[in-house]
Design an enzyme around this catalytic site. Structure first.
Site, mmCIF file in Angstrom:
data_model
loop_
_atom_site.group_PDB
_atom_site.id
_atom_site.type_symbol
_atom_site.label_atom_id
_atom_site.label_comp_id
_atom_site.label_asym_id
_atom_site.label_seq_id
_atom_site.Cartn_x
_atom_site.Cartn_y
_atom_site.Cartn_z
ATOM 1 N N ALA A 133 0.812 -1.221 0.000
ATOM 2 C CA ALA A 133 0.000 0.000 0.000
ATOM 3 C C ALA A 133 0.840 1.263 0.000
ATOM 4 C CB ALA A 133 -0.934 -0.008 1.215
ATOM 5 N N GLY A 134 2.145 1.126 0.146
ATOM 6 C CA GLY A 134 3.005 2.311 0.253
ATOM 7 C C GLY A 134 3.009 3.123 -1.035
ATOM 8 N N ARG A 156 10.106 6.945 -3.718
ATOM 9 C CA ARG A 156 11.508 6.944 -4.119
ATOM 10 C C ARG A 156 11.724 6.369 -5.520
ATOM 11 N NH1 ARG A 156 13.467 4.149 1.392
ATOM 12 N NH2 ARG A 156 11.260 3.595 1.415
ATOM 13 N N LYS A 214 4.799 1.332 -7.717
ATOM 14 C CA LYS A 214 6.066 0.613 -7.527
ATOM 15 C C LYS A 214 5.947 -0.871 -7.857
ATOM 16 C CE LYS A 214 8.135 0.053 -3.264
ATOM 17 N NZ LYS A 214 9.073 0.473 -2.212
ATOM 18 N N ASN A 259 13.387 0.084 -3.426
ATOM 19 C CA ASN A 259 12.832 1.395 -3.122
ATOM 20 C C ASN A 259 13.105 2.406 -4.228
ATOM 21 O OD1 ASN A 259 11.740 0.788 -0.472
ATOM 22 N ND2 ASN A 259 13.865 0.534 0.149
ATOM 23 N N LYS A 317 6.756 -12.354 -37.412
ATOM 24 C CA LYS A 317 5.683 -11.969 -36.486
ATOM 25 C C LYS A 317 4.471 -12.814 -36.819
ATOM 26 C CE LYS A 317 2.363 -9.656 -37.089
ATOM 27 N NZ LYS A 317 1.239 -8.809 -37.489
ATOM 28 N N ASN A 370 12.275 -22.474 -49.447
ATOM 29 C CA ASN A 370 13.447 -21.612 -49.278
ATOM 30 C C ASN A 370 13.032 -20.165 -49.527
ATOM 31 O OD1 ASN A 370 15.926 -20.215 -49.797
ATOM 32 N ND2 ASN A 370 16.871 -22.218 -49.939
ATOM 33 N N SER A 399 15.298 -14.022 -54.486
ATOM 34 C CA SER A 399 15.638 -12.858 -53.656
ATOM 35 C C SER A 399 14.794 -11.646 -54.025
ATOM 36 C CB SER A 399 17.109 -12.498 -53.865
ATOM 37 O OG SER A 399 17.891 -13.602 -53.485
HETATM 38 C C1 UD1 Z 1 10.427 -1.602 6.331
HETATM 39 C C2 UD1 Z 1 10.646 -1.955 7.818
HETATM 40 C C3 UD1 Z 1 12.157 -1.987 8.098
HETATM 41 C C4 UD1 Z 1 12.823 -3.003 7.182
HETATM 42 C C5 UD1 Z 1 12.488 -2.685 5.717
HETATM 43 C C6 UD1 Z 1 12.980 -3.809 4.836
HETATM 44 C C7 UD1 Z 1 8.763 -1.000 9.039
HETATM 45 C C8 UD1 Z 1 8.314 0.082 9.926
HETATM 46 N N1 UD1 Z 1 10.027 -0.949 8.652
HETATM 47 O O1 UD1 Z 1 10.950 -0.298 6.107
HETATM 48 O O2 UD1 Z 1 12.388 -2.354 9.444
HETATM 49 O O3 UD1 Z 1 14.214 -2.991 7.387
HETATM 50 O O4 UD1 Z 1 11.058 -2.578 5.517
HETATM 51 O O5 UD1 Z 1 12.771 -3.493 3.478
HETATM 52 O O6 UD1 Z 1 8.009 -1.884 8.731
HETATM 53 N N2 UD1 Z 1 3.424 -0.435 3.169
HETATM 54 C C9 UD1 Z 1 2.065 -0.507 3.279
HETATM 55 N N3 UD1 Z 1 1.397 0.445 3.964
HETATM 56 C C10 UD1 Z 1 2.025 1.496 4.544
HETATM 57 C C11 UD1 Z 1 3.443 1.568 4.445
HETATM 58 C C12 UD1 Z 1 4.105 0.585 3.760
HETATM 59 O O7 UD1 Z 1 1.440 -1.434 2.736
HETATM 60 O O8 UD1 Z 1 1.340 2.333 5.149
HETATM 61 C C13 UD1 Z 1 4.107 -1.461 2.410
HETATM 62 C C14 UD1 Z 1 4.925 -0.891 1.256
HETATM 63 O O9 UD1 Z 1 4.161 -0.825 0.077
HETATM 64 C C15 UD1 Z 1 6.087 -1.863 1.142
HETATM 65 C C16 UD1 Z 1 6.236 -2.397 2.582
HETATM 66 O O10 UD1 Z 1 5.026 -2.120 3.245
HETATM 67 O O11 UD1 Z 1 5.784 -2.931 0.290
HETATM 68 C C17 UD1 Z 1 7.410 -1.770 3.316
HETATM 69 O O12 UD1 Z 1 7.229 -0.358 3.325
HETATM 70 P P1 UD1 Z 1 8.444 0.642 3.132
HETATM 71 O O13 UD1 Z 1 7.919 2.025 3.201
HETATM 72 O O14 UD1 Z 1 9.236 0.265 1.946
HETATM 73 O O15 UD1 Z 1 9.225 0.338 4.471
HETATM 74 P P2 UD1 Z 1 10.747 0.551 4.720
HETATM 75 O O16 UD1 Z 1 10.996 1.966 5.045
HETATM 76 O O17 UD1 Z 1 11.522 -0.063 3.626
HETATM 77 MG MG MG Z 2 10.989 -0.843 1.627
#
Ligand code: UD1
Ligand code: MG
Length: 430
Positions: free
Chosen positions: A9-10, A14, A21, A220, A324, A349, A377
């Site tokens: 969900a992140g 980056r 992503k 990331n 194709k 050929n 050809s």
């Molecule tokens: C996280 C870990 C960290 C670890 C690292 C490894 C936490 C707090 N930290 O940090 O300890 O070393 O992964 O890669 O967990 N996501 C959600 N919802 C959110 C936030 C994130 O689903 O609200 C998902 C992201 O899409 C991603 C994963 O969780 O797939 C990790 O999130 P990310 O923001 O990349 O965490 P890191 O800072 O890498």
């Molecule tokens: Mg991460």
């Protein structure tokens, strides 16, 4: 039985990309496909937690996988990785948490997580470059807590054992402790990693599963993506070489994860084997590209381009030949040709410079060529056209009408020679 929750969900800021992503490509598959495939190898209850650009990711998952549920995180009120896991409703007593941005985690490692029985297991590795990761604080070989980089003291930042980001929990433990996670940290997020100190305080068992930094890397940024793809490509080619497929100068060869090889094959330097290609007992010579095609008992290239839906059987394809949607069986096409929307049969050929003119600006048309046809050809075959068996086509012909079996087809303007013209034009001593 095991439930798997995949956090995706992140925002992935980056990556600096319009594309979500987890929909970026790695060895021909979307990033999210890898944890889903690993999850499906251990579980029939797979949930993916989404929020940012949810529709796009959900549409891809619905199209590509059966039985994977997408759930939406309450990102506004519960941001962070703990918020992500709170959105899931696991069916079974054991919950493995995977990460949408960790595509190299193997089904084998996922199974190790699935087999844990303690309240909480985290995955860790030791690294020379811990920056960006949560640090694992240990004492007497026991995990005490995980501290995120942004919250770590200078001393803690020196710890080189890091949290890889995939976990195994008992559902009982999650339902008791997830709600106790707070967001009193630098990012004001609910960290899944805080479950560890909560577990330790409450005398629950926490263990660490050691893994290989290479397979536990998280993506990331685009630099991470290409580093991960390089690792993944190395694994694919090593596996092929172990199975007896020759890969010449493997660092220059690109092979998608879904391509398959059977029997003794060779892939030369600079070649790309893409999509769901199937290569059987064949040689793909230097700098050729094969996309979503089947190659059986054939040699391709160098520098040939086999585009999607070609089926090349018992055939020689030489340099600068493009196909194709072409079905070739027992054919020789040695040089400089375009064979599109074509079916070509045994013993035929194809001369250098043969073009199937399959497109009239509006529609695509078929070319059918029978057995034992000799195409001279520089021939253009204007589709739709059917050349029956045993036909000879003279070099330089433009063929617009279907010939009959046994015909010689010629379409050239008659040659004229004007004696001595050269010397008249340039003079005697040119
Ligand atoms: C996280 C870990 C960290 C670890 C690292 C490894 C936490 C707090 N930290 O940090 O300890 O070393 O992964 O890669 O967990 N996501 C959600 N919802 C959110 C936030 C994130 O689903 O609200 C998902 C992201 O899409 C991603 C994963 O969780 O797939 C990790 O999130 P990310 O923001 O990349 O965490 P890191 O800072 O890498
Ligand atoms: Mg991460």
């Amino acid at each position: 039985m095991i439930s798997v929750v995949i956090m995706a969900a992140g925002a992935g800021t980056r990556m600096k990309s319009q594309t979500p992503k987890v929909l970026h490509m790695l060895s021909g598959r979307r990033l999210i496909d890898y944890p889903i495939l690993a999850a499906q190898s251990v579980s029939d209850d797979v949930q993916v937690v989404l929020f940012h650009q949810r529709e796009q990711v959900e549409a891809h998952i619905a199209k590509s996988f059966d039985g994977v549920r997408c759930v939406c995180q309450d990102h506004e009120n519960l941001p962070g990785t703990a918020g992500a896991v709170m959105a899931a409703k696991p069916k079974y007593d054991r919950v493995v948490v995977l990460n949408g941005d960790m595509p190299l985690v193997t089904p084998e490692f996922t199974r190790l997580l699935a087999n844990r029985t303690e309240e909480a297991a985290i995955s860790v590795f030791a690294t020379a470059n811990p920056s960006g990761y949560g640090r694992v604080v240990m004492s007497k070989d026991r995990v005490r807590r995980i501290v995120e980089e942004k919250d770590a003291s200078e001393e803690e930042k020196k710890i080189n054992i890091v949290n890889a980001g995939v976990y195994s929990f008992s559902k009982q433990f999650l339902s008791e402790f997830l709600k106790k996670v707070e967001n009193s940290n630098e990012q004001k997020e609910f960290y899944l990693t805080d479950l560890i100190s909560l577990a330790v305080k409450n005398k629950k068992t926490v263990s660490a599963l050691w893994g290989d930094e290479l397979i536990l890397m998280g993506i990331n940024s685009k630099a991470d993506l290409s580093a991960a793809e390089r690792i993944h490509q190395g694994l694919i080619k090593n596996d092929l070489m172990n199975r007896g497929i020759l890969v010449r100068m493997p660092e220059t060869v690109f092979i998608d994860a879904s391509a398959t090889f059977e029997g003794e094959c060779a892939v030369e330097n600079g070649a790309m084997i893409l999509g769901q290609s199937r290569i059987v007992r064949s040689v793909i010579k230097a700098h050729s590209i094969v996309e979503d095609s089947i190659i059986v008992d054939s040699d391709i290239g160098p520098m040939a381009h086999i585009r999607p839906n070609s089926e090349i059987i018992n055939t020689h394809i030489g340099n600068f030949v493009e196909t194709k949607k072409a079905k070739l069986n027992g054919v020789k096409a040695g040089h400089l040709s375009y064979l599109g929307d074509a079916t070509i049969d045994e013993g035929t050929n194809i001369g250098a410079g043969t073009i199937t003119c399959n497109y009239n600006g509006k529609n695509k048309y078929q070319t059918t060529i029978g057995k034992n046809v000799f195409i001279g050809s520089d021939t253009q075959l204007v589709a739709p056209i059917a050349i029956p068996d045993n036909v000879l086509i003279g070099a330089g012909s433009t063929v617009v009408k279907d010939p009959k079996e046994g015909d010689l087809v010629l379409s050239r303007s008659e040659q004229k020679s004007i004696a001595g013209f050269f010397f008249k034009f340039f003079g005697k001593h040119k």
